[in-house]
Motif scaffolding. Structure first.
Motif, PDB file in Angstrom:
ATOM      1  N   ASP A   1     -41.387  93.134  74.345  1.00 31.44           N
ATOM      2  CA  ASP A   1     -41.181  92.069  75.329  1.00 31.44           C
ATOM      3  C   ASP A   1     -42.448  91.241  75.526  1.00 31.44           C
TER       4      ASP A   1
ATOM      5  N   ASN B   1     -40.150  90.259  81.684  1.00 30.54           N
ATOM      6  CA  ASN B   1     -39.360  91.238  82.439  1.00 30.54           C
ATOM      7  C   ASN B   1     -38.193  90.578  83.162  1.00 30.54           C
TER       8      ASN B   1
ATOM      9  N   LYS C   1     -32.897  93.040  76.319  1.00 29.13           N
ATOM     10  CA  LYS C   1     -33.992  92.096  76.592  1.00 29.13           C
ATOM     11  C   LYS C   1     -34.579  91.492  75.322  1.00 29.13           C
TER      12      LYS C   1
HETATM   13 CA    CA Z   1     -42.745  94.662  80.293  1.00 32.15          CA
END
Ligand code: CA
Ligand code: UD1
Length: 460
Positions: free
Chosen positions: A103, A227, A24
């Motif tokens: 993130d 996410n 990610k």
């Molecule tokens: Ca998160």
């Protein structure tokens, strides 16, 4: 001397909701991997970063600035466990710490600073960033005590209906007393989800009679976490807008700003104009008075003053001042256009230098060439630089006149003030001051030298 604060970046999570083979934090927003946006903010507040990776996100190590401390969390057992791993990897660190989720790339340095100051001012062991971002989200909810201190954070999916309806969410940036943090994360246990939550630290502190405070940001975007790819797009949108606004306040005009994309790394001088639909990427630099677009792509390209680039693609190119490109031209790596060059439609230049004042107005390919000053490159001229095995160079002298549809079979030299006739296929060097025609072209007569009509262009 006070130790620089530690900046713990949590980037070990799997990022399953991204549905990606790429970790990610390596997904990019505004041309930069998410984790680097977080590192930028930490660098701006003078923090010493330590990045927590896992086997799954190990690939992120490759993009980290050289010398960045990395610890491996194996297996990732939750955000609390990640901080424990980070601290185990930095046994000597003292003073204060930031914890930021990898993130959450929109957190600003000013906010981190405010967070750290608030914690100290209130005599708290932990300060967290919160915001009122609605209740239709997966964030942890901030439960406050009567006196305003934070009592507890409860993840939305574990919260009661009443708690889920609380207006304030945990956005994922913390300032902590490092000695306390070290001790407290050691005492965290897995909760009902089987994970060790960093957010459970709040209860640990409160039970121990310590204070936890929250800094509520007024900027709804700042805490946006990534996410899913939908959230990635939303974050990118905010970053792009911030970048454009920074340039506008610095004197750059954007017509229809939302239609243009500028990477964080791009430098634009005051009085640059970016017309609609332009994409500026990588190590691109544009000097004063230049107009880019509409509809142009500049990648790792340096542009001088007062240039005009319309509907063209420029990659790894360099333009001096007063150059015109386009519409519909393509400059590839190593293209170097000196002052006053004019390139019109459907031209391609690669690994070549075009001297000052040279004109190449229609449908031409110039590759691996060095072209002198004030050369006229007629429509349809092509350098045959590739013989199927190797690349060869073409040299064209100052004031040469290349007739329309000339093919130049490299290696080849067309002399100073030489000329080729329309449709010439040039397989042998053309001496200075010579007109060559035919197929293959041969020298047929001497040419007179004459002063070019405008000597100002291309003289340096
Ligand atoms: Ca998160
Ligand atoms: C977390 C917070 C939540 C907050 C939200 C804000 C917890 C328990 N919850 O939820 O209160 O509202 O962020 O965005 O902290 N990571 C590791 N190791 C792990 C697990 C996660 O390094 O073992 C990293 C992830 O890579 C990610 C970050 O920590 O960058 C946050 O993890 P994530 O699972 O996304 O937490 P959220 O569910 O978003």
């Amino acid at each position: 001397m006070i130790d620089a604060p530690l900046g713990i970046v949590l980037a070990a999570g799997l990022g399953t909701r991204m549905r990606s083979g790429t970790p990610k934090v390596l997904h990019t927003a505004a041309g930069r991997p998410l984790v680097l946006h977080v590192l930028d903010a930490l660098a701006a507040v003078g923090a010493r970063p330590v990045v927590v990776l896992s086997k799954e996100s190990e690939a992120a190590r490759a993009v980290l600035p050289e010398g960045t401390a990395v610890v491996t969390q194996d297996p990732p057992r939750g955000t609390g466990d990640a901080v424990r791993a980070a601290l185990a990897g930095c046994p000597d660190a003292k003073g204060a710490a930031f914890v930021v989720y990898g993130d959450t790339p929109l957190v600003r340095p000013e906010t981190l600073r405010a967070l750290a100051e608030l914690r100290v001012a209130r005599g708290a062991v932990l300060a967290l960033l919160s915001g009122e971002v609605g209740t239709d989200n997966v964030y942890g909810r901030v439960v406050r005590a009567e006196n305003g201190d934070v009592q507890r954070i409860v993840e939305a999916r574990l919260a009661s209906d009443r708690e889920r309806g609380l207006p304030e969410s945990n956005l994922g940036a913390y300032a902590a007393d490092l000695a306390w943090l070290r001790k407290a994360v050691g005492g965290l246990r897995a909760n009902e989800t089987g994970e060790i939550f960093l957010t459970d630290l709040v209860q640990v502190a409160v039970a121990d009679g310590k204070r936890v405070v929250a800094h509520r940001t007024a900027d709804r975007d700042e805490g946006r976490g990534v996410n899913t790819r939908v959230e990635l797009a939303a974050v990118e949108d905010v970053l792009r807008r911030r970048i454009r606004e920074r340039h506008m306040l610095n004197g750059v005009t954007f017509h229809d700003p939302a239609s243009s994309l500028v990477d964080a790394s791009v430098e634009l001088a005051p009085d640059v104009v970016v017309e609609r639909g332009s994409v500026l990427e990588g190590a691109t630099r544009v000097a004063r008075g230049t107009v880019v677009g509409p509809y142009s792509i500049l990648r790792d390209t340096t542009v001088g003053e007062r240039c005009r680039i319309e509907a063209s693609v420029l990659e790894g190119a360099t333009l001096e001042d007063d150059v015109r490109v386009g519409p519909f031209s393509h400059l590839r790596p190593g293209a170097y256009l000196e002052r006053g060059v004019e390139m019109g439609n459907f031209g391609e230049v690669k690994a070549s230098r075009l001297g000052g004042g040279t004109k190449m107005h229609h449908f031409s390919y110039v590759g691996d060439a060095s072209v002198g000053r004030r050369v006229n490159i007629g429509a349809g001229t092509i350098t045959l630089n590739y013989d199927g095995v190797r690349k060869h160079r073409t040299e064209i002298g100052d004031d040469a006149f290349i007739g329309s549809d000339t093919l130049l079979r490299a290696p080849i030299r067309v002399g100073t003030n030489a000329a080729t006739g329309a449709g010439a296929v040039v397989t042998k060097d053309v001496p200075d001051d010579t007109l060559a025609v035919g197929m293959p072209a041969r020298g047929i007569k001497k040419r007179e030298r004459r002063a070019p009509p405008d000597r100002s262009m291309g003289e340096r």
